[in-house]
Design an enzyme around this catalytic site. Structure first.
Site, PDB file in Angstrom:
ATOM      1  N   LYS A  28       0.814  -1.124  -0.116  1.00 17.65           N
ATOM      2  CA  LYS A  28       0.081   0.167  -0.067  1.00 17.65           C
ATOM      3  C   LYS A  28       0.938   1.236   0.004  1.00 17.65           C
ATOM      4  CE  LYS A  28      -2.507   1.401   3.569  1.00 17.65           C
ATOM      5  NZ  LYS A  28      -2.209   2.976   3.354  1.00 17.65           N
TER       6      LYS A  28
ATOM      7  N   HIS B 168       0.975   5.833  -0.368  1.00 17.38           N
ATOM      8  CA  HIS B 168       0.650   7.213  -0.359  1.00 17.38           C
ATOM      9  C   HIS B 168       1.306   7.779  -1.295  1.00 17.38           C
ATOM     10  CE1 HIS B 168      -2.573   6.724   2.852  1.00 17.38           C
ATOM     11  NE2 HIS B 168      -1.835   6.448   3.726  1.00 17.38           N
TER      12      HIS B 168
ATOM     13  N   ASP C  15      -3.404   4.314  -1.733  1.00 18.01           N
ATOM     14  CA  ASP C  15      -4.574   4.796  -0.472  1.00 18.01           C
ATOM     15  C   ASP C  15      -4.823   6.067  -0.517  1.00 18.01           C
ATOM     16  OD1 ASP C  15      -6.015   4.524   1.871  1.00 18.01           O
ATOM     17  OD2 ASP C  15      -4.352   4.277   3.194  1.00 18.01           O
TER      18      ASP C  15
ATOM     19  N   LYS D 244      -7.945   7.438  -0.995  1.00 20.61           N
ATOM     20  CA  LYS D 244      -9.460   7.894  -0.351  1.00 20.61           C
ATOM     21  C   LYS D 244     -10.030   9.214  -1.018  1.00 20.61           C
ATOM     22  CE  LYS D 244      -7.594   6.639   4.371  1.00 20.61           C
ATOM     23  NZ  LYS D 244      -6.430   6.539   4.199  1.00 20.61           N
TER      24      LYS D 244
ATOM     25  N   ASP E  57     -14.463  13.172  -3.788  1.00 23.16           N
ATOM     26  CA  ASP E  57     -14.873  14.463  -4.238  1.00 23.16           C
ATOM     27  C   ASP E  57     -15.804  13.931  -5.332  1.00 23.16           C
ATOM     28  OD1 ASP E  57     -15.478  17.222  -5.500  1.00 23.16           O
ATOM     29  OD2 ASP E  57     -13.120  17.359  -4.625  1.00 23.16           O
TER      30      ASP E  57
ATOM     31  N   THR F 251     -14.506  15.306 -10.759  1.00 21.89           N
ATOM     32  CA  THR F 251     -12.975  15.772 -10.007  1.00 21.89           C
ATOM     33  C   THR F 251     -12.410  14.297  -9.725  1.00 21.89           C
ATOM     34  OG1 THR F 251     -14.021  17.612  -9.134  1.00 21.89           O
ATOM     35  CG2 THR F 251     -11.894  16.923  -8.285  1.00 21.89           C
TER      36      THR F 251
ATOM     37  N   TYR G 217      -4.030   0.759  17.704  1.00 22.86           N
ATOM     38  CA  TYR G 217      -3.694  -0.405  17.048  1.00 22.86           C
ATOM     39  C   TYR G 217      -4.499  -1.903  17.697  1.00 22.86           C
ATOM     40  CZ  TYR G 217       0.101   2.094  14.884  1.00 22.86           C
ATOM     41  OH  TYR G 217       0.761   2.855  14.161  1.00 22.86           O
TER      42      TYR G 217
HETATM   43  P1  BMP Z   1       0.641   2.471  10.768  1.00 23.61           P
HETATM   44  O1  BMP Z   1       0.466   0.918  10.748  1.00 23.61           O
HETATM   45  O2  BMP Z   1       1.964   3.057  10.278  1.00 23.61           O
HETATM   46  O3  BMP Z   1      -0.323   3.154  11.658  1.00 23.61           O
HETATM   47  O4  BMP Z   1      -0.092   2.902   9.154  1.00 23.61           O
HETATM   48  C1  BMP Z   1      -1.464   2.675   8.888  1.00 23.61           C
HETATM   49  C2  BMP Z   1      -1.940   3.183   7.470  1.00 23.61           C
HETATM   50  O5  BMP Z   1      -2.808   2.542   7.236  1.00 23.61           O
HETATM   51  C3  BMP Z   1      -1.489   4.491   7.074  1.00 23.61           C
HETATM   52  O6  BMP Z   1      -1.188   4.451   5.749  1.00 23.61           O
HETATM   53  C4  BMP Z   1      -2.733   4.944   6.963  1.00 23.61           C
HETATM   54  O7  BMP Z   1      -3.026   6.141   6.075  1.00 23.61           O
HETATM   55  C5  BMP Z   1      -3.873   3.967   6.634  1.00 23.61           C
HETATM   56  N1  BMP Z   1      -5.139   4.051   7.243  1.00 23.61           N
HETATM   57  C6  BMP Z   1      -5.455   3.857   8.861  1.00 23.61           C
HETATM   58  O8  BMP Z   1      -4.530   3.849   9.447  1.00 23.61           O
HETATM   59  N2  BMP Z   1      -6.625   3.756   9.344  1.00 23.61           N
HETATM   60  C7  BMP Z   1      -7.712   3.911   8.694  1.00 23.61           C
HETATM   61  O9  BMP Z   1      -8.757   3.768   9.031  1.00 23.61           O
HETATM   62  C8  BMP Z   1      -7.499   3.866   7.258  1.00 23.61           C
HETATM   63  C9  BMP Z   1      -6.332   3.911   6.468  1.00 23.61           C
HETATM   64  O10 BMP Z   1      -6.063   3.995   5.216  1.00 23.61           O
END
Ligand code: BMP
Length: 242
Positions: free
Chosen positions: A60, A62, A91, A93, A96, A100, A194
């Site tokens: 994934k 960004h 990712d 998201k 719009d 667009t 987490y």
């Molecule tokens: P990390 O495990 O380092 O916290 O990263 C989580 C990833 O998942 C990030 O890229 C974040 O943009 C994405 N994400 C998230 O954490 N929660 C959501 O609800 C949706 C996401 O896309």
């Protein structure tokens, strides 16, 4: 019921070719792990992806956080996707109006439609894809989830699944993907919460875990990616054998 079927059976049930391919990779690589490589320099991302590639079904990205984005980065990423057999998920998201989003998805600097196998959208603007957030206090609950599911079912040729914190449906073809995953649980200072791989895949019955800093922030990402892969896949096996 999706949560008691194998990935192989679900791949056979899916009509969407990307979904079929993803289930196939998950089955063959014994991996329901996606790594979110949220680094800001192309070379660091490419190096990280080559290290974790053997253990993941999805990488994934960004791309709008990359400082030195070029077409060469995309072609390197695509080569790694072939080498290690994973799908690329941007990712983005989108949120719009359709016109667009068409420009944002197909054009601009990033031309996401040219190289991402998977991308995502909020359903706030109406029919699109789904987003249910892992951050605390998020508003994507209740009716929003129900409407999102309806949109997905009405557009199942285009939608392969959801970002969700627990399984939101038992349709075999939809893949439930959960971000906010770390072996040790906890959170960060900006509201991220987490959950563990087993809690996501066994207890909350989702299909795939998305791990960012739990893997990209360690000194031995390849070994740690393998640990996450084993934990998430064992939780899937435990779930389907119930
Ligand atoms: P990390 O495990 O380092 O916290 O990263 C989580 C990833 O998942 C990030 O890229 C974040 O943009 C994405 N994400 C998230 O954490 N929660 C959501 O609800 C949706 C996401 O896309």
């Amino acid at each position: 019921l999706a949560s008691s079927m194998t990935f192989k059976q679900r791949g056979e049930a899916a009509q969407n070719l990307v979904a079929r391919r993803l289930f196939n990779i998950m089955e063959n690589k014994q991996s329901n792990l996606a790594v979110s490589v949220d680094l800001t320099k192309s070379a660091d991302i490419i190096k990280m992806v080559d290290q974790v590639g053997p253990h993941v079904c999805v990488v994934k990205t960004h791309v709008d956080i990359i400082e030195d984005f070029t077409a060469d980065f995309v072609s390197k990423l695509q080569k790694l996707a072939e080498k290690h057999n994973f799908l690329i998920f941007e990712d983005r998201k989108y949120a719009d109006i359709g016109n667009t989003v068409c420009h944002q998805y197909g054009g601009g600097i990033y031309k996401v439609a040219d190289w991402a196998h998977i991308t995502n959208a909020h359903t706030v603007p109406g029919p699109g894809v789904v987003q249910e957030m892992s951050s605390s206090g998020n508003l994507a609950t209740g009716e929003y989830t129900k409407e999102t599911l309806k949109i997905a079912r009405d557009h199942s040729d285009f939608v392969i699944g959801f970002i969700c914190q627990s399984r939101i449906c038992e349709d075999p073809e939809f893949i439930c993907m959960t971000p906010g995953v770390k072996l040790e649980g906890g959170g960060d200072s900006l509201g991220q919460q987490y959950t563990t791989p087993r809690d996501a895949v066994f207890s909350r019955r989702t299909d795939l875990v998305i791990v960012g800093r739990g893997i990209t922030g360690v000194t031995n990402p390849e070994a740690v990616a393998n640990e996450y892969r084993l934990a998430a896949f064992a939780s899937y096996q435990e779930r389907i054998s119930q």
